[in-house]
Design an enzyme around this catalytic site. Structure first.
Site, PDB file in Angstrom:
ATOM      1  N   ARG A  21       0.830  -1.427  -0.091  1.00  0.00           N
ATOM      2  CA  ARG A  21      -0.049  -0.182   0.069  1.00  0.00           C
ATOM      3  C   ARG A  21       0.981   1.248  -0.133  1.00  0.00           C
ATOM      4  NH1 ARG A  21      -2.081  -3.565   3.870  1.00  0.00           N
ATOM      5  NH2 ARG A  21      -4.211  -4.718   3.350  1.00  0.00           N
TER       6      ARG A  21
ATOM      7  N   LYS B 180      -2.027  -2.537   7.870  1.00  0.00           N
ATOM      8  CA  LYS B 180      -3.468  -2.461   8.271  1.00  0.00           C
ATOM      9  C   LYS B 180      -3.743  -3.346   9.224  1.00  0.00           C
ATOM     10  CE  LYS B 180      -7.869  -2.236   5.541  1.00  0.00           C
ATOM     11  NZ  LYS B 180      -8.474  -2.489   4.225  1.00  0.00           N
TER      12      LYS B 180
ATOM     13  N   HIS C 181      -3.046   2.331  -5.531  1.00  0.00           N
ATOM     14  CA  HIS C 181      -3.505   0.887  -4.976  1.00  0.00           C
ATOM     15  C   HIS C 181      -3.483  -0.176  -6.209  1.00  0.00           C
ATOM     16  CE1 HIS C 181      -4.534  -0.911  -1.286  1.00  0.00           C
ATOM     17  NE2 HIS C 181      -5.828  -1.564  -1.891  1.00  0.00           N
TER      18      HIS C 181
ATOM     19  N   HIS D 255      -3.600 -10.348   3.851  1.00  0.00           N
ATOM     20  CA  HIS D 255      -5.096 -10.476   4.161  1.00  0.00           C
ATOM     21  C   HIS D 255      -5.304 -11.556   5.227  1.00  0.00           C
ATOM     22  CE1 HIS D 255      -6.018  -9.287  -0.332  1.00  0.00           C
ATOM     23  NE2 HIS D 255      -5.682  -8.024   0.474  1.00  0.00           N
TER      24      HIS D 255
ATOM     25  N   TYR E 294      -9.372 -11.604  -6.743  1.00  0.00           N
ATOM     26  CA  TYR E 294      -8.310 -11.443  -7.975  1.00  0.00           C
ATOM     27  C   TYR E 294      -8.648 -12.802  -8.880  1.00  0.00           C
ATOM     28  CZ  TYR E 294      -6.430  -7.842  -4.971  1.00  0.00           C
ATOM     29  OH  TYR E 294      -6.060  -6.732  -4.233  1.00  0.00           O
TER      30      TYR E 294
END
Length: 322
Positions: free
Chosen positions: A135, A160, A265, A291, A300
């Site tokens: 990111r 994150k 992004h 994730h 994806y």
């Protein structure tokens, strides 16, 4: 309302709990929106019904995305349950519509076309986003100690969800990244001569007063100016602001004449998609992206059509009848 005793006490509570500055700003933003929505009533005079009305308004009248509504809910739950020690129970608000939007992904040719419109530091940042799946905030917060050139690894600290992870470093970026590190250390040396240095996380500066002199803590992409530390107020050098890269990227996109909605992004999306297209295991991609759930990474597979599992269009069957 800004600077009010209530907001300042809320800010202090968030910092005591060790939340990131980004979370602090987000929570305070939504709590202020909640207070303004109800005519500046104090939260102690409100409760579940007012929260339900606010969250339903966001969904019905403002048409916010489901994740935006969740963030607002998290902020209000923090306020009432963590700060005010009041249980909210079942709120029963109108949920925002859950819309699955496929991410914009570039082809490898488009990636390099855009990258070639950039130069020096801006080019290196975008290359890091695409080459490591970072990111933009993660990339700009990288410090010298987060790069391992020998094992081609990048350590993302406090990403994150306050998570750490390790991702790839492209061998093609070793030389330019080492050069950028040398430039950053030269800036640090000049700052150190004035008794200044990079901004440090949490209470590290108090625990280790000379940590700002350590090369490992220097930002690889430092800001061009000094600024007060957001927590301590002490003068320091923060990392480069993301708006600098975003502006440079938009200029590069215009120059490349690619007609897609592209942001920083987009290169993280392209990183994941191109890895899957090359045969990389989805669990590996999940780990590299950080994730929590593989279902997040599975979006994806829809981008590249893997969920079709070889299914062909019925129109293509006419070819077999000829």
């Amino acid at each position: 309302m800004a600077g009010s005793p209530f907001i300042e006490s809320l800010r202090a509570e968030i910092r005591v709990r060790g939340y990131s500055l980004r979370t602090e700003k987000t929570y305070i933003f939504w709590i202020k929106r909640f207070i303004l929505f109800h005519g500046k009533r104090h939260p102690r005079d409100m409760g579940p019904e007012e929260i339900k009305a606010f969250l339903s308004w966001l969904a019905v009248s403002r048409h916010v995305a489901v994740n935006t509504q969740k963030v607002a809910l998290n902020a209000l739950v923090f306020l009432y349950q963590k700060v005010m020690h009041r249980q909210l129970g079942e709120l029963g608000f109108q949920p925002a519509r859950k819309q699955r939007r496929l991410p914009v992904v570039l082809t490898p040719e488009e990636v390099f076309k855009i990258i070639n419109q950039l130069s020096d530091r801006n080019q290196l940042v975008i290359q890091m986003l695409y080459g490591s799946g970072l990111r933009i905030s993660e990339c700009l917060r990288l410090r010298v100690q987060d790069i391992c050139f020998s094992s081609l690894a990048v350590t993302v600290k406090d990403g994150k969800g306050n998570k750490d992870r390790i991702t790839l470093l492209s061998k093609h970026l070793v030389a330019p990244l080492q050069e950028m590190v040398n430039l950053a250390l030269a800036v640090q040396k000049t700052d150190n001569e004035q008794g200044l240095g990079p901004s440090l996380p949490d209470a590290l500066g108090r625990k280790y007063p000379n940590a700002f002199r350590s090369p490992g803590w220097m930002y690889i992409f430092p800001s061009s100016t000094l600024c007060p530390h957001p927590l301590t107020g002490e003068l320091c050098r923060h990392h480069l602001h993301d708006t600098v890269i975003r502006k440079a990227l938009q200029a590069a996109v215009r120059a490349s004449d690619i007609r897609k909605k592209i942001s920083c992004h987009t290169f993280r999306h392209s990183f994941a998609t191109h890895l899957l297209q090359s045969g990389c295991d989805i669990r590996t991609v999940q780990e590299l992206l950080g994730h929590n759930d593989v279902s997040t990474t599975q979006i994806y597979t829809h981008v590249i059509g893997q969920h079709f599992a070889g299914t062909t269009s019925p129109l293509d069957r006419f070819q077999l009848l000829k």
